[in-house]
Design a protein around this motif. Structure first.
Motif, short mmCIF file in Angstrom:
data_model
loop_
_atom_site.label_atom_id
_atom_site.label_comp_id
_atom_site.label_asym_id
_atom_site.label_seq_id
_atom_site.Cartn_x
_atom_site.Cartn_y
_atom_site.Cartn_z
N ALA A 130 0.83 -1.21 0.00
CA ALA A 130 0.00 0.00 0.00
C ALA A 130 0.87 1.26 0.00
O ALA A 130 0.71 2.14 0.85
CB ALA A 130 -0.95 0.00 1.20
N ARG A 262 -1.49 -4.73 -2.08
CA ARG A 262 -2.42 -3.75 -1.52
C ARG A 262 -3.76 -4.40 -1.24
O ARG A 262 -4.09 -5.47 -1.77
CB ARG A 262 -2.60 -2.56 -2.47
CG ARG A 262 -3.22 -2.90 -3.81
CD ARG A 262 -3.28 -1.67 -4.72
NE ARG A 262 -3.87 -1.96 -6.01
CZ ARG A 262 -5.17 -1.87 -6.30
NH1 ARG A 262 -6.03 -1.49 -5.35
NH2 ARG A 262 -5.62 -2.13 -7.52
N ASP A 266 -8.64 -0.34 0.56
CA ASP A 266 -7.77 0.64 1.20
C ASP A 266 -8.45 2.01 1.19
O ASP A 266 -8.80 2.53 0.12
CB ASP A 266 -6.44 0.70 0.45
CG ASP A 266 -5.37 1.49 1.17
OD1 ASP A 266 -5.70 2.33 2.03
OD2 ASP A 266 -4.18 1.29 0.85
N HIS A 328 -5.77 -0.95 4.47
CA HIS A 328 -4.48 -0.32 4.20
C HIS A 328 -3.29 -1.10 4.74
O HIS A 328 -2.16 -0.76 4.44
CB HIS A 328 -4.50 1.09 4.81
CG HIS A 328 -3.30 1.93 4.51
ND1 HIS A 328 -2.87 2.19 3.23
CD2 HIS A 328 -2.42 2.57 5.34
CE1 HIS A 328 -1.80 2.96 3.27
NE2 HIS A 328 -1.50 3.19 4.53
#
Length: 349
Positions: A130, A262, A266, A328
């Protein structure tokens, strides 16, 4: 503030910075350096460090302005993220590490884009978790051009003052949405997940250095919306887009393999981040927004994808992993899925 640890902790004094460094694994193992994000410290990586495959050595420093790093040493935001990359280079020299695999989360990912630009000989591979866009955070058009030349709305100018105050006070409460505990639980990982070591992780977040030269840093008046621009100190101001002189520099040098991991959900680094004033203005949450042409939401994922496509065009190899039902912090939220991807990447190099 002393942060609890489940790995080995030591003080390392490099010429640029003395800081706490956590380690685990055999001293002669292949080095893997973990770089934490904002509202964080090396502590956040500890379980991930302990799960490294046999033969690897985990190393995680507290960055300048975070955790138990020397509080007298400040981030010169006018250098963008180069204070951090130069600190890492100096730390590796002090520890006798010639090169390492590197793992960055959020702000730490931004540091590693800069590291690959500034000190590519140090980088065996990058695992970006991320990561911040190579173009910084906030006040950025899709092509990476700052919406305004002074970065208005980015950096300290975009930080909620009540949150910054509670963080500086070390408040561990949960009475309001802007209490640090609630911010972590609402957006840094996807609810209803809460880390098992939540109290230690919160302690590490509250150890962030606070003030006008730290977090959130200083702000300057601006003629542009929303009326304030990043100042010259602190890590958040260092992420402002006009402080990124060569965002794609890492695509033009050596091309060690990159693994991008990721979460699909997020809320921090996304194309509609809840911390980006462009996205908040478009949603009607901040009055006076000048419109999408002047100040669009920053397409952070799209910018990173475009940069990595340029990296591939230059001969680099990129792996991409998007975890569903994850926010995240994939290494905290979905450790098994994260390890499967990360360990296979390391072992395959």
């Amino acid at each position: 503030m002393t942060i609890p640890t489940i790995t080995q902790a030591q003080r390392v004094a490099a010429p640029r910075l003395e800081t706490r460094v956590l380690t685990s694994g055999p001293p002669d193992g292949v080095p893997v350096i973990f770089i934490h994000g904002n509202l964080s410290a090396a502590t956040w990586w500890e379980e991930t460090m302990l799960r490294l495959p046999e033969g690897f050595r985990a190393i995680a420093p507290d960055l300048r302005a975070y955790g138990e790093a020397d509080a007298a040493v400040k981030v010169d935001a006018t250098r963008g993220l180069r204070d951090f990359s130069d600190d890492l280079d100096a730390l590796m020299e002090a520890m006798g590490i010639e090169a390492a695999h590197m793992v960055g989360h959020s702000l730490g990912g931004g540091v590693l884009w800069q590291m690959l630009t500034d000190h590519p000989e140090r980088v065996l591979s990058l695992t970006q978790v991320a990561p911040a866009s190579p173009y910084g955070f906030g006040c950025s058009k899709p092509d990476g051009t700052p919406a305004y030349p002074d970065g208005a709305g980015a950096g300290a100018a975009g930080v909620n003052p009540d949150f910054a105050r509670l963080l500086a006070e070390g408040d561990r409460g949960d009475e309001t949405p802007v209490h640090p505990r609630n911010v972590l639980n609402a957006v840094v990982w996807k609810p209803p997940f809460v880390p098992e070591r939540m109290e230690d992780i919160l302690t590490a977040a509250l150890a962030q250095h606070s003030g006008e030269q730290d977090y959130p840093g200083d702000a300057k008046p601006s003629e542009h919306w929303p009326g304030a621009a990043p100042g010259d100190f602190g890590p958040i101001n260092a992420l402002a887009p006009h402080r990124m002189p060569d965002p794609l520099g890492f695509t033009r040098g050596p091309t060690p393999p990159i693994c991008w991991i990721r979460g699909a959900d997020d809320a921090v680094v996304s194309d509609a981040s809840g911390f980006d004033l462009g996205a908040l203005g478009a949603a009607g949450a901040i009055p006076g927004w000048p419109g999408e042409e002047a100040y669009p939401p920053q397409p952070m994922i799209g910018q990173t994808e475009a940069a990595l496509a340029a990296y591939e065009a230059a001969g680099g190899r990129v792996e991409r992993h998007v975890f569903p039902d994850c926010g995240h912090s994939p290494y905290l939220e979905l450790p098994e899925a994260f390890d499967n991807a990360f360990h296979a990447f390391l072992k395959g190099l």
